[in-house]
Design a protein around this motif. Structure first.
Motif, PDB file in Angstrom:
ATOM      1  N   PRO A 105       0.831  -1.213   0.000  1.00 19.66           N
ATOM      2  CA  PRO A 105       0.000   0.000   0.000  1.00 19.66           C
ATOM      3  C   PRO A 105       0.860   1.254   0.000  1.00 19.66           C
ATOM      4  O   PRO A 105       1.992   1.248   0.496  1.00 19.66           O
ATOM      5  N   GLN A 106       0.315   2.315  -0.540  1.00 24.92           N
ATOM      6  CA  GLN A 106       1.005   3.605  -0.553  1.00 24.92           C
ATOM      7  C   GLN A 106       0.387   4.507   0.512  1.00 24.92           C
ATOM      8  O   GLN A 106      -0.826   4.700   0.546  1.00 24.92           O
ATOM      9  N   GLY A 107       1.237   5.033   1.398  1.00 24.08           N
ATOM     10  CA  GLY A 107       0.745   5.937   2.427  1.00 24.08           C
ATOM     11  C   GLY A 107      -0.281   5.262   3.318  1.00 24.08           C
ATOM     12  O   GLY A 107      -0.043   4.207   3.893  1.00 24.08           O
ATOM     13  N   THR A 108      -1.454   5.875   3.409  1.00 23.94           N
ATOM     14  CA  THR A 108      -2.523   5.325   4.243  1.00 23.94           C
ATOM     15  C   THR A 108      -3.492   4.462   3.447  1.00 23.94           C
ATOM     16  O   THR A 108      -4.532   4.046   3.970  1.00 23.94           O
ATOM     17  N   ASP A 109      -3.173   4.198   2.177  1.00 27.33           N
ATOM     18  CA  ASP A 109      -4.051   3.378   1.341  1.00 27.33           C
ATOM     19  C   ASP A 109      -4.158   1.958   1.892  1.00 27.33           C
ATOM     20  O   ASP A 109      -3.302   1.490   2.648  1.00 27.33           O
ATOM     21  N   GLN A 110      -5.214   1.274   1.469  1.00 29.31           N
ATOM     22  CA  GLN A 110      -5.418  -0.121   1.829  1.00 29.31           C
ATOM     23  C   GLN A 110      -5.379  -0.986   0.580  1.00 29.31           C
ATOM     24  O   GLN A 110      -5.782  -0.547  -0.495  1.00 29.31           O
ATOM     25  N   VAL A 111      -4.876  -2.202   0.727  1.00 34.42           N
ATOM     26  CA  VAL A 111      -5.010  -3.224  -0.307  1.00 34.42           C
ATOM     27  C   VAL A 111      -6.202  -4.090   0.086  1.00 34.42           C
ATOM     28  O   VAL A 111      -6.263  -4.599   1.200  1.00 34.42           O
ATOM     29  N   ARG A 112      -7.145  -4.234  -0.829  1.00 28.05           N
ATOM     30  CA  ARG A 112      -8.332  -5.034  -0.559  1.00 28.05           C
ATOM     31  C   ARG A 112      -8.217  -6.387  -1.255  1.00 28.05           C
ATOM     32  O   ARG A 112      -7.813  -6.472  -2.421  1.00 28.05           O
ATOM     33  N   LEU A 113      -8.580  -7.439  -0.523  1.00 33.63           N
ATOM     34  CA  LEU A 113      -8.453  -8.803  -1.014  1.00 33.63           C
ATOM     35  C   LEU A 113      -9.774  -9.544  -0.833  1.00 33.63           C
ATOM     36  O   LEU A 113     -10.513  -9.307   0.128  1.00 33.63           O
ATOM     37  N   THR A 114     -10.049 -10.454  -1.749  1.00 38.03           N
ATOM     38  CA  THR A 114     -11.186 -11.360  -1.615  1.00 38.03           C
ATOM     39  C   THR A 114     -10.658 -12.776  -1.490  1.00 38.03           C
ATOM     40  O   THR A 114      -9.848 -13.219  -2.312  1.00 38.03           O
ATOM     41  N   THR A 115     -11.111 -13.475  -0.470  1.00 40.59           N
ATOM     42  CA  THR A 115     -10.644 -14.838  -0.208  1.00 40.59           C
ATOM     43  C   THR A 115     -11.833 -15.791  -0.226  1.00 40.59           C
ATOM     44  O   THR A 115     -12.863 -15.524   0.393  1.00 40.59           O
ATOM     45  N   THR A 116     -11.664 -16.898  -0.948  1.00 41.12           N
ATOM     46  CA  THR A 116     -12.708 -17.908  -1.077  1.00 41.12           C
ATOM     47  C   THR A 116     -12.173 -19.248  -0.593  1.00 41.12           C
ATOM     48  O   THR A 116     -11.026 -19.611  -0.875  1.00 41.12           O
ATOM     49  N   ALA A 117     -13.007 -19.979   0.135  1.00 43.08           N
ATOM     50  CA  ALA A 117     -12.607 -21.283   0.681  1.00 43.08           C
ATOM     51  C   ALA A 117     -13.596 -22.356   0.277  1.00 43.08           C
ATOM     52  O   ALA A 117     -14.810 -22.114   0.217  1.00 43.08           O
ATOM     53  N   ARG A 118     -13.066 -23.551   0.020  1.00 40.51           N
ATOM     54  CA  ARG A 118     -13.882 -24.738  -0.288  1.00 40.51           C
ATOM     55  C   ARG A 118     -13.232 -25.959   0.343  1.00 40.51           C
ATOM     56  O   ARG A 118     -12.002 -26.076   0.338  1.00 40.51           O
ATOM     57  N   VAL A 119     -14.030 -26.856   0.858  1.00 39.84           N
ATOM     58  CA  VAL A 119     -13.506 -28.121   1.371  1.00 39.84           C
ATOM     59  C   VAL A 119     -13.235 -29.043   0.194  1.00 39.84           C
ATOM     60  O   VAL A 119     -14.110 -29.258  -0.651  1.00 39.84           O
ATOM     61  N   VAL A 120     -12.008 -29.570   0.112  1.00 40.86           N
ATOM     62  CA  VAL A 120     -11.639 -30.434  -1.007  1.00 40.86           C
ATOM     63  C   VAL A 120     -11.475 -31.892  -0.598  1.00 40.86           C
ATOM     64  O   VAL A 120     -11.411 -32.776  -1.452  1.00 40.86           O
ATOM     65  N   ASP A 121     -11.425 -32.164   0.722  1.00 37.48           N
ATOM     66  CA  ASP A 121     -11.286 -33.552   1.163  1.00 37.48           C
ATOM     67  C   ASP A 121     -11.620 -33.638   2.640  1.00 37.48           C
ATOM     68  O   ASP A 121     -11.387 -32.694   3.411  1.00 37.48           O
ATOM     69  N   VAL A 122     -12.198 -34.770   3.032  1.00 38.62           N
ATOM     70  CA  VAL A 122     -12.391 -35.116   4.440  1.00 38.62           C
ATOM     71  C   VAL A 122     -11.869 -36.533   4.594  1.00 38.62           C
ATOM     72  O   VAL A 122     -12.374 -37.458   3.958  1.00 38.62           O
ATOM     73  N   VAL A 123     -10.846 -36.697   5.424  1.00 38.67           N
ATOM     74  CA  VAL A 123     -10.096 -37.947   5.483  1.00 38.67           C
ATOM     75  C   VAL A 123     -10.253 -38.614   6.844  1.00 38.67           C
ATOM     76  O   VAL A 123     -10.143 -37.968   7.891  1.00 38.67           O
ATOM     77  N   ASP A 124     -10.477 -39.908   6.829  1.00 35.03           N
ATOM     78  CA  ASP A 124     -10.614 -40.711   8.044  1.00 35.03           C
ATOM     79  C   ASP A 124      -9.259 -40.807   8.748  1.00 35.03           C
ATOM     80  O   ASP A 124      -8.294 -41.318   8.190  1.00 35.03           O
ATOM     81  N   ARG A 125      -9.198 -40.304   9.981  1.00 36.51           N
ATOM     82  CA  ARG A 125      -7.980 -40.406  10.781  1.00 36.51           C
ATOM     83  C   ARG A 125      -8.216 -41.239  12.047  1.00 36.51           C
ATOM     84  O   ARG A 125      -7.544 -41.071  13.055  1.00 36.51           O
ATOM     85  N   LYS A 126      -9.214 -42.145  11.975  1.00 38.74           N
ATOM     86  CA  LYS A 126      -9.543 -43.084  13.053  1.00 38.74           C
ATOM     87  C   LYS A 126     -10.126 -42.385  14.284  1.00 38.74           C
ATOM     88  O   LYS A 126     -11.244 -42.659  14.686  1.00 38.74           O
ATOM     89  N   SER A 127      -9.369 -41.497  14.899  1.00 35.86           N
ATOM     90  CA  SER A 127      -9.873 -40.800  16.081  1.00 35.86           C
ATOM     91  C   SER A 127     -10.614 -39.521  15.722  1.00 35.86           C
ATOM     92  O   SER A 127     -11.013 -38.751  16.602  1.00 35.86           O
ATOM     93  N   GLY A 128     -10.791 -39.296  14.442  1.00 33.85           N
ATOM     94  CA  GLY A 128     -11.454 -38.098  13.954  1.00 33.85           C
ATOM     95  C   GLY A 128     -11.236 -37.970  12.462  1.00 33.85           C
ATOM     96  O   GLY A 128     -10.931 -38.952  11.779  1.00 33.85           O
ATOM     97  N   VAL A 129     -11.362 -36.746  11.943  1.00 27.45           N
ATOM     98  CA  VAL A 129     -11.193 -36.532  10.508  1.00 27.45           C
ATOM     99  C   VAL A 129     -10.259 -35.348  10.249  1.00 27.45           C
ATOM    100  O   VAL A 129     -10.159 -34.420  11.061  1.00 27.45           O
ATOM    101  N   LEU A 130      -9.568 -35.411   9.115  1.00 25.02           N
ATOM    102  CA  LEU A 130      -8.787 -34.285   8.621  1.00 25.02           C
ATOM    103  C   LEU A 130      -9.622 -33.591   7.556  1.00 25.02           C
ATOM    104  O   LEU A 130      -9.997 -34.201   6.551  1.00 25.02           O
ATOM    105  N   VAL A 131      -9.944 -32.322   7.781  1.00 23.56           N
ATOM    106  CA  VAL A 131     -10.733 -31.536   6.833  1.00 23.56           C
ATOM    107  C   VAL A 131      -9.781 -30.624   6.070  1.00 23.56           C
ATOM    108  O   VAL A 131      -9.140 -29.746   6.653  1.00 23.56           O
TER     109      VAL A 131
END
Length: 314
Positions: A102-128
């Motif tokens: 950023p320049q001076g007091t300017d802000q950088v604006r970002l857009t973030t998107t999330a999606r679950v791509v896997d859920v894995v059996d870890r016996k005592s629970g799951v890895l997401v």
């Protein structure tokens, strides 16, 4: 809405979350200091320096922001979800374009998107496994990609994948060499002040990282350092040791977060590093008792940083 009793993987993969964040030069400086950089390192703390930059793992902050939304939604798609049973277990970060300054007091604006791509059996629970993509609003450029592996304990695993889907560097966890000593070792002294600063710099205001009563209720002797802070320290050490401190050579990191660091107890973190070739460094991080130098716990296992070739940088 009825609570889920099994894992509907197809439904979970159809979900997505989006958030908008912004940052200023002050946020960049605070983040760099929170990872332990020196106040004399002007490229990291002085916004008018010609090489002013954010440390490579700054992109993990955007992962923290979106994972708050994913965490809130887990009770809707995971059976028997309990908030305190969800811990940060694995992390991947790839930097696609340099963080805009950023320049001076300017802000950088970002857009973030999330999606679950896997859920894995870890016996005592799951890895997401959650895929996270961050884009600069002004240009449409992808700045960084994270994949956040959250381990959810005591969750029934019916419907989860028996084996993790392999996705190249996002899932690869190389073995740390056992036949030779590390090529480089760097040590970082944590402190309660660092833990508090990182909470503010990353906007991860989970009381587990600052409040002793919350930590004890979760079964810890003291507040734990945020996992992305531990990861950031390790990557900073690799860049210092094998990239001449040039963050532009950073390409990606993958690791497993195995144990917490207790900054409130002044634990020292030792990063042991092995150079595999000109572009790859394998590392692990170990905590020793304050002042003793003795190994106590492996806090990061199977870490790997891929670097860009000499002369190639963002």
């Amino acid at each position: 809405m009825a609570l889920p009793t099994t894992i509907d993987l197809a439904h979970i993969k159809s979900l997505s979350w989006t958030t908008t964040t912004s940052y200023t030069v002050s946020n960049v400086i605070s983040y760099n200091l929170a990872l332990g950089c020196s106040g004399f390192s002007l490229p990291l703390v002085y916004e008018s320096h010609p090489n002013f930059h954010a440390l490579p793992t700054f992109g993990a902050v955007h992962g923290i922001a979106i994972m708050g939304l994913v965490h809130q939604a887990m009770a809707d798609f995971l059976p028997n979800f309990q908030s305190h049973n969800h811990v940060h277990g694995e992390h991947f970060l790839a930097l696609k374009n340099a963080y805009p300054i950023p320049q001076g007091t300017d802000q950088v604006r970002l857009t973030t998107t999330a999606r679950v791509v896997d859920v894995v059996d870890r016996k005592s629970g799951v890895l997401v496994c959650v895929d996270i993509v961050t884009v600069e609003e002004a240009t449409g450029k992808v700045i960084c990609e994270n994949e956040w592996g959250g381990f959810v304990m005591k969750t029934p695993t019916t419907g989860a994948n028996e084996q993790q889907t392999q996705r190249g560097a996002r899932t690869a966890l190389p073995a740390v060499p056992s036949d030779r000593a590390p090529d480089r070792v760097l040590v970082h002294q944590t402190s309660p002040e660092q833990a508090a600063l990182y909470r503010a710099a990353s906007n991860d205001l989970n009381p587990l990282h600052i409040d002793p009563e919350t930590a004890r209720a979760a079964g810890f002797p003291a507040p734990i350092l945020t996992g992305t802070c531990t990861l950031g320290i390790g990557v900073r050490h690799v860049i210092e040791a094998f990239a001449d401190g040039d963050p532009g050579r950073f390409e990606s990191v993958k690791c497993r977060l195995s144990k917490p660091v207790f900054a409130a107890l002044g634990e020292r973190v030792r990063t042991e590093m092995w150079k595999e070739n000109q572009r790859r460094v394998i590392f692990k991080m170990i905590v020793g008792e304050p002042g003793s130098g003795k190994s106590k716990e492996k806090v990061v296992m199977s870490g790997v940083v891929d670097l860009k070739a000499d002369g190639a940088r963002l």
